[in-house]
Motif scaffolding. Structure first.
Motif, mmCIF file in Angstrom:
data_model
loop_
_atom_site.group_PDB
_atom_site.id
_atom_site.type_symbol
_atom_site.label_atom_id
_atom_site.label_comp_id
_atom_site.label_asym_id
_atom_site.label_seq_id
_atom_site.Cartn_x
_atom_site.Cartn_y
_atom_site.Cartn_z
ATOM 1 N N ASN A 783 0.843 -1.197 0.026
ATOM 2 C CA ASN A 783 0.120 0.133 0.111
ATOM 3 C C ASN A 783 0.866 1.391 0.080
ATOM 4 N N PHE A 784 0.539 2.211 -0.904
ATOM 5 C CA PHE A 784 1.003 3.606 -0.851
ATOM 6 C C PHE A 784 0.368 4.436 -0.754
ATOM 7 N N SER A 785 0.232 5.312 0.240
ATOM 8 C CA SER A 785 -0.634 6.736 0.366
ATOM 9 C C SER A 785 0.104 8.088 0.529
ATOM 10 N N LEU A 786 -0.680 8.828 0.357
ATOM 11 C CA LEU A 786 -0.342 10.381 0.318
ATOM 12 C C LEU A 786 -1.437 11.151 1.192
ATOM 13 N N LYS A 787 -1.030 11.892 2.262
ATOM 14 C CA LYS A 787 -2.143 12.658 2.890
ATOM 15 C C LYS A 787 -1.415 14.062 3.243
#
Length: 801
Positions: A783-787
């Motif tokens: 999983n890759f996420s950006l916030k």
């Protein structure tokens, strides 16, 4: 009744109170704000009052500050904020440690800390700290506990000079809660000089009694301050991509957190369309026991500013968005030829609010409310392909109400109510608790306790339960002690919004300890504690067992800490919970357990923690050993790694295995091994940006020795012809790699890469290497996420227009 009268008599005999003289500092009103650059060059700084003559807080007790390490603090204020200028003299500034860390992380650094209490109530401080690196930390303090999950927006700078370093701080009034007509605030200043292992305070703190919040000095001169509009917005946007077993999913979300100061004392927190995609993973473990595991809350909204809601232990926020109440019942509702195609193990939260604050007369009010959405499982008929939904959790409302009256700067009485209402015929729950925590004015004796009642409505039936607790303590001096009693009945239930492992218990307990508060020739501190507990069932009133424990803790002048403990149960122990059937029990001999540990000086580049424990059950071949080793190495002020290894081996344990259709309870003899490897590290580019690694592999194989038994009615085990395969090979693999950048006060960008593997089978015979090969045959979740979070203050926004 006689016991209560005796306690009252002790309190009446100890009401004499000698008030310590408090230091005072007067704040100077200024017309133009200071420039927060770590240089006290504005002319008004020279006209302010000065807080000086600090005294030692630890390891000593009131010793005068060193002549070459003095501290002075100046205070000013205007219509927007309060300002502090601290000069921390040091003739060897090159020795001041400078390990970089992010917000709220105290590493190998010096710091200057302000503990401020606008209502001067002695119980509810707010702390603002600046480290020698310039990193900030802030916390709410309640009941003596610091909560660093609370964050405010304030401004600071630190600058080194030839013989000192200077801290300049601006705290906007929007970061504080105060009554406009209170002109004298409680305040104290702390300075840590880490490389010589000393900490100083401005107003003396007596460590032998009371809480540090009761020893504030006085800040005077604050006149005609008006609380500003406390309104801020934190909009966010996030996106994530997940790959698992050849399938890729993309998700995105936008939402908003809002804080609004309803008046000078109360704040409303709201989260709309919450996003918890970047919360840290839980430290899952194989659970062979009869009780639920408890996990820490990882979601910011539920960890920040919840000191009121934590009263009485009735609020376990992990219940919100947890597994649906009907998750396990779906199998029972399957029709002929039906299978489960989807059964969500999480419930989505739609929104949540927190309203909390405290009046100038000490009344704390907290209201929490959250709504979760309806959740359904999907089942399919394998012959017709027809699908239908089974509701596992209806639309639900979670509510908490707290009224907490504080008085005498050291006592409180609290009323708390939690309520879970689910739409339709699903289970509803209501719990009410009355709590008290009362110390006499001289902080020598304390009595605390509670009475709680639960009410559960399920399937048209109402079930009431109760729980009670009382404890009396001597809370001052080198020798301190406590005695108490706890009891609940078999219908007391709080797990809809609280956490409870067992009910129908009655415990009698006591503790006595000896601790020093002034260093000796060899030790900065040591404490020896003996505690005991005797347990019964509540109904029927039958004996369960006992526990006796002796602990010792020591820390030397060179910050080498070590300790040991011994724990035992005497005579037969009767476990009424392991059989998983009401009224049945498992009788065993007690256990004798020894443990020892050491912890070396974290100021050095290399340090480690080591603990070892050995235990054996009397009269049997059951024993266990546990070793935990955690070395850490600081490569530079910006890079550190910590490795944590744990090995546990339990041999010849008898435990529950199964319950047969004829109601026979089957136990098995098993060997349990647990190996945990964890690695964490941080590379700091500045105090505002860093790259962090968190890795954990947990492996627990369980091997049954093919010796199975039937539990008989006297609690002992008879040989059984039962045959079954119950070996377990359990693996959890988690890795998080994240980059965080605080690009503006209260605003943050976080990029996170995560992979996860889970495997459970019966291959407990594999060695460590073979197990890893087996584990990596499983599919990996990547999983890759950006916030992105941006902080907006209404008082700043209105100046733009």
């Amino acid at each position: 009744m006689k016991f209560n009268l005796f306690i009252l008599f002790l309190f009446l005999c100890s009401l004499s109170f000698s008030q310590q003289t408090k230091k005072k500092i007067e704040a100077l009103k200024i017309n133009a704000p200071a420039v927060i650059n770590g240089v006290l060059d504005e002319p008004f700084w020279q006209d302010t009052d000065i807080a000086k003559d600090f005294v030692m807080f630890q390891p000593g007790d009131g010793d005068a500050e060193r002549s070459n390490k003095k501290t002075t603090v100046r205070v000013a204020y205007d219509d927007e904020a309060i300002y502090f200028g601290a000069t921390l003299y040091d003739d060897t500034p090159e020795k001041v440690p400078m390990e970089f860390g992010n917000r709220d992380q105290f590493g190998n650094t010096d710091f200057f800390l302000i503990s401020i209490n606008p209502n001067n109530d002695g119980q509810n401080d707010t702390e603002f700290a600046v480290q020698s690196t310039g990193a900030q930390a802030d916390a709410k303090v309640a009941n003596g506990d610091e909560d660093f999950t609370w964050n405010a927006v304030w401004y600071s700078n630190a600058k080194f000079n030839e013989n000192s370093w200077v801290v300049e701080i601006k705290i906007p009034y929007s970061a504080l809660r105060f009554s406009t007509n209170v002109e004298t605030w409680g305040i104290n200043f702390h300075r840590r000089i880490h490389y010589i292992n000393e900490q100083y305070v401005w107003n003396y703190i007596d460590k032998s009694k009371g809480e540090i919040t009761q020893y504030s000095g006085l800040l005077t001169g604050l006149k005609n301050i008006e609380a500003p509009t406390r309104l801020s917005f934190s909009p966010y946007a996030s996106a994530s991509i997940t790959n698992y077993d050849g399938n890729t999913e993309f998700d995105k979300s936008i939402g908003l957190d809002l804080k609004y100061g309803i008046n000078e004392s109360f704040t409303l927190d709201v989260t709309l369309i919450p996003d918890f995609s970047q919360t840290a993973f839980d430290d899952l473990e194989l659970n062979l026991g009869p009780f639920e595991q408890r996990f820490d809350e990882q979601r910011d909204f539920f960890t920040e500013g919840i000191e009121l809601f934590d009263k009485g232990g009735l609020f376990y926020s992990r219940r919100i968005g947890n597994r649906p109440v009907g998750y396990s019942a779906v199998d029972d509702e399957l029709g002929t030829d039906e299978i489960i195609t989807n059964n969500p193990d999480k419930v989505n939260m739609l929104n949540a609010i927190k309203l909390s604050g405290r009046t100038k007369k000490g009344l704390g009010i907290g209201i929490f409310n959250a709504i979760t959405e309806k959740t359904s499982a999907t089942v399919k008929n394998t012959l017709t392909d027809k699908k239908r939904n089974i509701t596992t959790e209806s639309l639900a409302n979670y509510n908490v109400l707290v009224l907490d009256q504080q008085f005498n700067k050291n006592s409180s009485v609290t009323l708390i109510n939690t309520n879970v209402t689910r739409n339709g015929s699903f289970r509803d729950a209501n719990v009410t608790g009355l709590l008290y925590d009362i110390s006499n004015k001289s902080n020598k004796y304390n009595i605390k306790g509670n009475f709680k009642m639960s009410n559960i409505k399920e399937n048209g039936k109402l079930t009431d339960g109760f729980s009670g607790f009382i404890e009396f303590s001597k809370i001052y001096g080198n020798i301190q002690y406590e005695i108490g009693h706890f009891r609940n009945n078999d219908t007391y239930q709080v797990n809809d919004l609280g956490f409870q492992r067992r009910n129908n218990t009655a415990d009698y307990f006591g503790e006595i300890s000896y601790e020093i508060f002034k260093p000796t020739k060899h030790f900065n501190d040591y404490k020896i504690t003996f505690e005991s507990r005797i347990s019964y069932l509540n109904n029927p009133n039958v004996y369960i067992g006992n526990d006796f424990e002796l602990d010792a803790f020591f820390i030397t002048k060179n910050r080498f800490a070590f300790g040991a403990d011994i724990e035992t149960n005497l005579g037969n122990q009767f476990d009424y919970f392991e059989p998983r059937v009401a009224g049945r029990y498992f009788k065993q001999n007690g256990i004798l357990e020894f443990g020892a540990w050491v912890s070396t000086d974290y100021r050095k580049n290399f340090a480690y923690d080591l603990r070892s424990t050995y235990g054996k059950r009397y009269g049997s071949n059951e024993d266990f050993i546990a070793v935990n080793f955690s070395p850490r190495f600081r490569f530079s002020n910006k890079f550190q790694i910590i490795y944590d290894f744990e090995y546990i081996k339990l041999q010849n344990e008898n435990g529950w295995v199964n319950q047969l259709a004829n109601n026979d309870i089957i136990f098995g003899n098993r060997d349990v091994k647990t190996v945990t490897n964890a690695l964490s590290g941080k590379l700091s580019f500045s105090v505002k940006s860093s790259l962090s690694l968190s890795f954990r592999h947990y492996w627990s194989p369980v091997t049954y020795n093919q010796n199975f038994y039937t539990l008989n009615n006297t609690g002992t085990l008879d040989n059984s012809t039962y045959v079954g395969s119950h070996d377990i090979n359990y693996n959890i693999w988690n890795l998080d790699l994240s980059y965080a950048w605080e690009f503006a006060p209260g605003s943050q960008l976080v990029a996170l890469y995560r992979n996860t593997i889970f495997n459970e089978d019966d291959l407990s015979h594999l060695n460590f290497g073979e197990n890893l090969d087996n584990l990596f045959e499983e599919s990996i979740v990547n999983n890759f996420s950006l916030k992105f979070i941006y902080f907006l203050d209404y008082n700043k926004i209105k100046t733009w227009f």
